[in-house]
Design a protein around this motif. Structure first.
Motif, PDB file in Angstrom:
ATOM      1  N   ASN A  18       0.826  -1.202   0.000  1.00  0.00           N
ATOM      2  CA  ASN A  18       0.000   0.000   0.000  1.00  0.00           C
ATOM      3  C   ASN A  18       0.865   1.260   0.000  1.00  0.00           C
ATOM      4  O   ASN A  18       0.577   2.248  -0.684  1.00  0.00           O
ATOM      5  N   LEU A  49      -8.434   7.237  -2.662  1.00  0.00           N
ATOM      6  CA  LEU A  49      -8.361   5.842  -2.233  1.00  0.00           C
ATOM      7  C   LEU A  49      -6.931   5.432  -1.898  1.00  0.00           C
ATOM      8  O   LEU A  49      -6.688   4.695  -0.944  1.00  0.00           O
ATOM      9  N   ALA A  83      -6.078   7.009   1.472  1.00  0.00           N
ATOM     10  CA  ALA A  83      -6.939   6.670   2.613  1.00  0.00           C
ATOM     11  C   ALA A  83      -6.161   5.867   3.656  1.00  0.00           C
ATOM     12  O   ALA A  83      -5.282   5.069   3.319  1.00  0.00           O
ATOM     13  N   SER A 119     -12.050  -5.223   3.807  1.00  0.00           N
ATOM     14  CA  SER A 119     -12.122  -3.786   3.541  1.00  0.00           C
ATOM     15  C   SER A 119     -11.010  -3.348   2.594  1.00  0.00           C
ATOM     16  O   SER A 119     -11.235  -2.570   1.658  1.00  0.00           O
ATOM     17  N   ALA A 120      -9.802  -3.844   2.843  1.00  0.00           N
ATOM     18  CA  ALA A 120      -8.677  -3.474   1.990  1.00  0.00           C
ATOM     19  C   ALA A 120      -8.866  -3.997   0.573  1.00  0.00           C
ATOM     20  O   ALA A 120      -8.587  -3.291  -0.410  1.00  0.00           O
ATOM     21  N   ARG A 138     -11.702  -4.633  -0.973  1.00  0.00           N
ATOM     22  CA  ARG A 138     -12.741  -3.846  -1.652  1.00  0.00           C
ATOM     23  C   ARG A 138     -12.188  -2.509  -2.139  1.00  0.00           C
ATOM     24  O   ARG A 138     -12.583  -2.001  -3.188  1.00  0.00           O
ATOM     25  N   ARG A 139     -11.261  -1.953  -1.385  1.00  0.00           N
ATOM     26  CA  ARG A 139     -10.609  -0.722  -1.842  1.00  0.00           C
ATOM     27  C   ARG A 139      -9.815  -0.981  -3.118  1.00  0.00           C
ATOM     28  O   ARG A 139      -9.822  -0.174  -4.044  1.00  0.00           O
ATOM     29  N   TYR A 140      -9.122  -2.110  -3.166  1.00  0.00           N
ATOM     30  CA  TYR A 140      -8.370  -2.463  -4.370  1.00  0.00           C
ATOM     31  C   TYR A 140      -9.315  -2.677  -5.555  1.00  0.00           C
ATOM     32  O   TYR A 140      -8.994  -2.296  -6.685  1.00  0.00           O
ATOM     33  N   ALA A 198     -12.137  -1.181  -5.967  1.00  0.00           N
ATOM     34  CA  ALA A 198     -12.576   0.149  -6.383  1.00  0.00           C
ATOM     35  C   ALA A 198     -11.507   0.833  -7.228  1.00  0.00           C
ATOM     36  O   ALA A 198     -11.808   1.484  -8.237  1.00  0.00           O
TER      37      ALA A 198
END
Length: 322
Positions: free
Chosen positions: A106, A127, A130, A144-145, A147-149, A151
């Protein structure tokens, strides 16, 4: 008005090598983080989650652990009991001090975002910037992580103009996704693969639904390999990535107008041919190694042709190019 006199243009202009390099590696880092999160979620969700169904066999769990360790995300756990696996998963999410955890990946992606703000949408930057997920258990945080990827992948696919900048970003994604698929197939798709192994492989390739819709007679090795490796219509499979890579390289600028393929184009065409004629029943360890070696060679050829020479050691050390 000024609108009446402004010269229209649709050519985005020259893409600096440094920018192409950064966008390519942003794609690779994002795919790398997504693949690692897939391993962590599979490990947590199917072997040690309190509300799961039947647990995976110890042999399959060990293969998941080995893949995470091979990625350098965390040191191997002392055992496969629940407590040790939970600690191992948390380390693979958060470990510092030289470990290549999700948090470390990240950080690399965020570093590229910080120097690429004029090339990325505001939502992508938000994003990337974040805070790393910190609330809930390891499985919730991994979800959660990831789902961010997802997005970020959607924004890259739908919000970047189809310029050379987008092509390099997508090239990085395709190269890394193909490499991750090769490693997963090598771990879970061998001749002695169990139903747990094959189901895990489908999970990692996001292909469970596709397989169940296509085959109603249960899980079997050759159909699984055909779907996750050789089906050109599966956007998570090797064949799809290889085809996309070849297509991008055909459309990127070349140095001469003689019509002859440049080295990276020739290597992509050769790799496409090999993948297209391979049968799932013949996809053994030797064939996977051949495809993997050709893919690595192709990535090197792309770097030699388009990127700053000498940048690779910086990438290996986790640095970004200013």
């Amino acid at each position: 008005t000024s609108d009446d006199t402004t010269q229209l243009r649709r050519n985005p202009g020259t893409l600096p090598s440094r920018v192409a390099d950064n966008l390519f590696w942003l794609g690779r880092y994002l795919e790398r983080g997504e693949a690692l999160l897939g391993l962590i979620r599979s490990l947590l969700g199917h072997s040690i989650s309190a509300d799961t169904g039947a647990a995976l066999s110890p042999e399959t769990v060990q293969q998941l652990v080995d893949l995470v360790v091979q990625k350098g995300a965390a040191p191997p756990p002392p055992s496969l009991n629940r407590a040790d696996l939970s600690h191992f998963a948390r380390a693979a999410m958060d470990a510092g001090d030289g470990w290549y955890s999700v948090r470390a990946i990240n950080r690399q992606a965020r570093g590229i975002g910080a120097i690429s703000r004029d090339r990325l949408s505001a939502d992508m930057i938000r994003l990337l910037d974040a805070p790393f997920p910190s609330k809930g258990g390891a499985l919730d945080r991994a979800g959660s992580a990831q789902r961010r990827y997802y997005a970020l992948a959607g924004l890259g696919a739908e919000h970047l103009g189809r310029t050379d900048a987008w092509r390099f970003h997508d090239l990085g994604r395709r190269v890394e996704r193909a490499m991750s698929a090769i490693r997963a197939i090598g771990a879970f798709g061998g001749l002695q693969a169990t139903s747990d192994d094959l189901s895990t492989l489908l999970d990692l390739a996001d292909s469970q639904i596709s397989y169940r819709q296509r085959y109603l007679t249960g899980i079997a090795r050759v159909p699984v390999l055909d779907l996750v490796a050789l089906d050109p219509g599966n956007p998570r499979g090797i064949a799809y990535q290889v085809s996309a890579i070849a297509d991008h390289l055909e459309k990127l600028p070349v140095l001469s107008d003689d019509g002859l393929a440049e080295p990276q184009q020739a290597q992509a065409a050769a790799l496409s041919a090999i993948v297209s004629i391979t049968q799932a029943s013949d996809l053994d360890e030797a064939k996977l190694i051949e495809i993997g070696n050709r893919l690595a060679s192709l990535s090197d050829a792309i770097a030699r042709r388009y990127f700053l020479q000498g940048a690779e050691p910086l990438r290996a050390a986790g640095l970004v190019l200013a």
